[in-house]
Design a protein around this motif. Structure first.
Motif, PDB file in Angstrom:
ATOM      1  N   PHE A  36       0.843  -1.194   0.000  1.00  0.00           N
ATOM      2  CA  PHE A  36       0.000   0.000   0.000  1.00  0.00           C
ATOM      3  C   PHE A  36       0.878   1.243   0.000  1.00  0.00           C
ATOM      4  O   PHE A  36       2.071   1.170   0.348  1.00  0.00           O
ATOM      5  N   PRO A  37       0.355   2.385  -0.333  1.00  0.00           N
ATOM      6  CA  PRO A  37       1.113   3.627  -0.153  1.00  0.00           C
ATOM      7  C   PRO A  37       1.420   3.818   1.334  1.00  0.00           C
ATOM      8  O   PRO A  37       0.514   3.959   2.152  1.00  0.00           O
ATOM      9  N   GLY A  38       2.702   3.737   1.673  1.00  0.00           N
ATOM     10  CA  GLY A  38       3.092   3.930   3.070  1.00  0.00           C
ATOM     11  C   GLY A  38       3.226   2.667   3.869  1.00  0.00           C
ATOM     12  O   GLY A  38       3.466   2.728   5.082  1.00  0.00           O
ATOM     13  N   GLY A  39       3.094   1.458   3.283  1.00  0.00           N
ATOM     14  CA  GLY A  39       3.245   0.245   4.080  1.00  0.00           C
ATOM     15  C   GLY A  39       3.039  -1.007   3.265  1.00  0.00           C
ATOM     16  O   GLY A  39       2.485  -0.986   2.166  1.00  0.00           O
ATOM     17  N   THR A  40       3.499  -2.159   3.824  1.00  0.00           N
ATOM     18  CA  THR A  40       3.384  -3.465   3.166  1.00  0.00           C
ATOM     19  C   THR A  40       2.831  -4.471   4.167  1.00  0.00           C
ATOM     20  O   THR A  40       3.147  -4.421   5.364  1.00  0.00           O
ATOM     21  N   GLU A  41       2.031  -5.415   3.665  1.00  0.00           N
ATOM     22  CA  GLU A  41       1.418  -6.409   4.535  1.00  0.00           C
ATOM     23  C   GLU A  41       1.490  -7.766   3.855  1.00  0.00           C
ATOM     24  O   GLU A  41       1.218  -7.881   2.660  1.00  0.00           O
ATOM     25  N   THR A  42       1.897  -8.804   4.630  1.00  0.00           N
ATOM     26  CA  THR A  42       1.995 -10.167   4.115  1.00  0.00           C
ATOM     27  C   THR A  42       0.910 -11.021   4.745  1.00  0.00           C
ATOM     28  O   THR A  42       0.753 -11.028   5.967  1.00  0.00           O
TER      29      THR A  42
END
Length: 835
Positions: free
Chosen positions: A537-543
């Motif tokens: 995402f804009p501003g972060g990553t998630e797994t």
């Protein structure tokens, strides 16, 4: 010899009658003398009476004061109004009516009985067999039918009203503000129509026929609103949703209009009709009757607000299973029909009186004439009068003017009172909606949001005797706790109840999820594939692992959202463009491979506000599936897609999956988790290695955590205020009203309730509050200001005794008319044989 009074009767065919004297006594004249003729005869009543007879001194009456159509005389006859002529004003020395001119006693001499029969049989009366009224332990048997009638009617009304706000929001689909407006419009109408009912009863049909007629209309209204809640009435395509909601709205509005006319119209009649059943000397029994009557109201209210919500949460339907509003509304309709039947069954035992004349009309005409006359004489050449109503003296007598002065003084105090009812009646609207955002579990008991109103009825039954037996006596030892002081305290307690409601609302708001506002959009990711996925995402990553979802919704400005990238080990990433997203909405991003995804709009931008739980299903099969859950069908859920939310009550619910891909030996029926209040869940249906389905549950919105028991303090404060304010207000209005205008003040009291609901409509419509607690504080502040104003008005009010004032008028009229009243001439004694 004392003075006599006069009145007229048609064709009384008798001459002067004398009774034989007892030993050592002078001959006693009959109290009635007349001359034979076709014109009304002059009949005189002496204070001296025959042996064994009691003669009512209110023999003469003014036409304006006629109250009873029939006047019972001893023996087998009843003297009818049509045989009475209007007494000349100069002869009208009593403001009461002709009522039992001669009354039997336990021991009447034979000669007295013979005299009474002689008078009675020649007085153009209707033959009627004399029979004493049936009684049970000193009470007229007829009142038991009236009490049962009132219990059933109150069960019907309050049971229907407890469902109303959720019916508007849940079944019809109105928003909270509009539903609240319609609810309070209906309640206001219920308290405006008593004026119409009083007019019909007083000037046209009488109490008995008015109750019968309007109860029939009332019953029809309850049946119509029950029919309007039948989902299958317009569900022609059998999809569980009405095809024409306008039909249901129209029917419900017609039903509510009929109910408002019925319940309001009979409201001022039933209790008064019950009081009419008692004879003179039964004041103690009459007072106990009103206590039992009030208890029947509250017991009916208590039971209905417990039972009808239970019926509502049941499921029923022909083509699809829905919340069972037809049953919940049908039971009150049946109770109203039973109320009518019970009342009719007791018909033969009632004392029925014909219309007594419209006293409210006389009050209005007198006030109108006074204003008109004052306007005509507004120049300075006419001297001022002590009171503006004194300008009606040219046309109306001083007694009526004085009585109206008493009424207007009390009505002036009624002006601030609607503000109390504006707060009180919100327990059926705003407070019920507040309860839908709370957890209804209290120990092992589960309370529906619309059942919390029963707290008011339970507390009334408990607090009324405690206040009368304990609280008031203790306070009176310290200072004089007058009626108006009690009412002031009641208004203050109601204001504090809304402060308590605001505090509870603040606690609720802390637990509510944050939803998108303005240009915002919220997104969460649900991985329904078999591989680990990485979302940037804009501003972060998630797994995310297989069959898992994001911990929370992420909030973005829709204008600043550039792109979302999906990737997985060994696969190239793909990009989700912002074109899929609209501002102010929540979305779920379903992914099963980096290149395969679907953006699903949740459709939930607020917490489920009916105390229910939102359930949707995600299909990971390659073919379309159907799911049925507690009678609700999710039809045609396509491959790798999500259904819309459907809403269910608390508890466990079973659902069945139907698909051609599922083998015959596979399990198809599963159970949900224990649903509480106000939550939302997603059930992902996946294929196991053996080809059979399994279900994984994901929480979208957490359930309510603030316990509904926190509403008890606000209900306690409001009920204390009601007991101190409402019961005392009725007592005050009755004690300060003249004898013939108590119905006028009763109508005025009911009008304050109507205007209170109109205030809610104005405030709810004019002030759109972003925070509900702010609206509660506004109402509390308004009532507090009104409480101070009322306290100042009460400080300058002087209590009166209307009975003493009216008695003084009686005495003054006797003195004034003494010159028109003459004594009987002495009559020579005659023997019984000669007579």
């Amino acid at each position: 010899m004392k003075a006599e009074t006069e009145c007229y009767v048609y064709k009384l065919r008798t001459s002067r009658v004398q009774l034989p004297p007892k030993a050592g006594e002078r001959p006693a004249q009959s109290p009635l003398t007349a001359t034979e003729g076709t014109s009304p005869a002059d009949i005189r009543l002496k204070d001296s009476q025959p042996p064994g007879l009691r003669v009512d001194r209110s023999l003469c009456f003014k036409p304006a004061q006629e109250e009873r159509p029939r006047h019972q005389l001893p023996g087998p006859c009843v003297l009818n109004r049509k045989y009475l002529t209007k007494t000349p004003r100069r002869m009208a020395t009593s403001t009461r009516v002709l009522n039992s001119a001669c009354q039997r006693t336990d021991h009447i001499p034979a000669e007295a009985a013979s005299w009474m029969s002689h008078i009675c049989l020649h007085a153009l009366c209707q033959p009627r067999a004399f029979s004493p009224p049936q009684s049970c332990k000193g009470y007229p048997l007829s009142i038991f039918f009236i009490v049962i009638n009132e219990f059933c009617e109150r069960f019907s009304y309050y049971g229907m009203r407890a469902l109303l706000i959720l019916y508007f929001t849940n079944f019809i689909g109105w928003d909270d503000n509009f539903a609240t407006a319609i609810y309070h419009t209906f309640v206001a109408l219920c308290y405006l129509t008593p004026i119409l009912g009083a007019l019909i009863a007083d000037s046209w049909l009488g109490k008995f026929k008015t109750i019968i007629s309007l109860s029939i209309i009332y019953t029809i209204g309850q049946v119509v609103i029950a029919i309007s809640s039948i989902n299958d009435l317009t569900d022609h395509n059998q999809d569980g949703t009405p095809d024409s909601i306008a039909v249901h709205v129209a029917l419900s509005m017609i039903g509510l209009a009929l109910i408002a006319l019925g319940t309001g119209g009979i409201k001022p009649c039933v209790s008064a009709f019950g009081g009419d059943q008692f004879e003179e000397g039964q004041e103690k029994q009459r007072n106990r009757f009103f206590s039992i009557f009030y208890l029947a109201i509250n017991v009916g209210s208590l039971l209905s607000t417990i039972i009808t919500p239970i019926l509502r949460v049941q499921t029923c339907g022909i083509h699809s299973q829905q919340s069972c509003y037809p049953l919940a509304f049908g039971v009150p309709a049946a109770l109203m029909a039973l109320s009518l039947i019970v009342f009719v069954v007791g018909s033969g035992m009632y004392k029925k009186f014909q219309p007594q004349g419209n006293i409210m009309g006389k009050v209005v005409k007198c006030i109108a004439f006074s204003i008109k006359n004052r306007f005509k004489h507004r120049s300075k050449e006419f001297p001022k009068r002590e009171h503006w109503l004194d300008w009606a003296k040219e046309k109306y007598d001083e007694r009526l003017i004085t009585q109206i002065k008493m009424v207007t003084r009390v009505m002036f105090l009624f002006i601030p009172l609607p503000m109390f009812w504006a707060l009180f009646d919100q327990q059926g609207s705003r407070w019920t909606l507040q309860a839908t955002t709370m957890n209804g579990k209290i120990g092992s008991i589960e309370i529906q949001p619309d059942q919390m109103q029963t707290a008011n009825s339970v507390l009334i039954v408990i607090l009324v005797p405690i206040m009368d037996a304990v609280v008031y006596p203790l306070i009176s030892k310290c200072f004089n706790f007058t009626s108006l002081r009690r009412m002031t305290v009641g208004m203050f307690l109601a204001s504090m109840a809304f402060v308590a409601a605001a505090i509870v609302q603040v606690e609720i708001d802390k637990t509510l999820p944050v939803f998108p506002r303005g240009n915002e959009v919220q997104i969460k990711v649900l991985n329904i594939g078999n591989d680990r996925m990485t979302i940037s995402f804009p501003g972060g990553t998630e797994t995310l692992e297989p069959m898992s979802q994001s911990n929370n919704y992420r909030t973005f400005d829709v204008n600043a959202l550039t792109s979302i990238n999906i990737s997985s080990a060994g696969f190239p990433y793909s990009t989700v463009t912002p074109d899929y997203f609209e501002q102010g909405e929540r979305y779920t991003l379903l992914v099963w491979t980096p290149s395969q995804y679907r953006v699903v709009m949740d459709g939930l931008t607020m917490k489920p506000d009916k105390g229910e739980n939102g359930i949707r299903f995600v299909n990971t099969f390659n073919e379309t599936i159907d799911v049925s859950m507690s009678g609700t069908v999710y039809e045609g859920i396509t491959s790798h897609n999500a259904s819309s939310y459907q809403f269910f009550s608390s508890g466990r619910h079973s659902f069945t999956i139907n698909s051609t891909e599922i083998s015959e030996g596979c399990r198809r029926t599963f159970d949900s988790s224990q649903l509480e209040f106000g939550s939302a869940f997603t059930y992902a249906i996946q294929r196991e290695a053996d080809g059979c389905p399994s279900v994984v549950e994901f929480e979208d919105i957490p359930p309510n955590t603030v316990n509904i028991a926190l509403q008890i303090p606000q209900y306690f404060l409001l009920t204390c205020g009601e007991v101190v304010f409402s019961v005392t207000g009725l007592e005050f209005s009755y004690s300060q009203a003249p004898s013939n205008m108590k119905s006028v003040l009763q109508a005025g009291w009911l009008l304050t309730v109507a205007f209170g609901n109109i205030i809610v409509l104005i405030v709810a419509g004019a002030g759109q509050f972003s925070e509900q607690w702010a609206e509660y504080i506004l109402f509390a502040a308004l009532l507090l200001v009104v409480c101070v104003i009322f306290a100042i008005m009460a400080r300058f009010y002087t209590y009166i005794n209307p009975a003493e004032i009216e008695a003084q008028f009686d005495e003054d009229e006797k003195k004034k008319n003494a010159e028109d009243i003459y004594l009987y001439p002495t009559v020579e004694s005659v023997s019984q044989t000669k007579m």
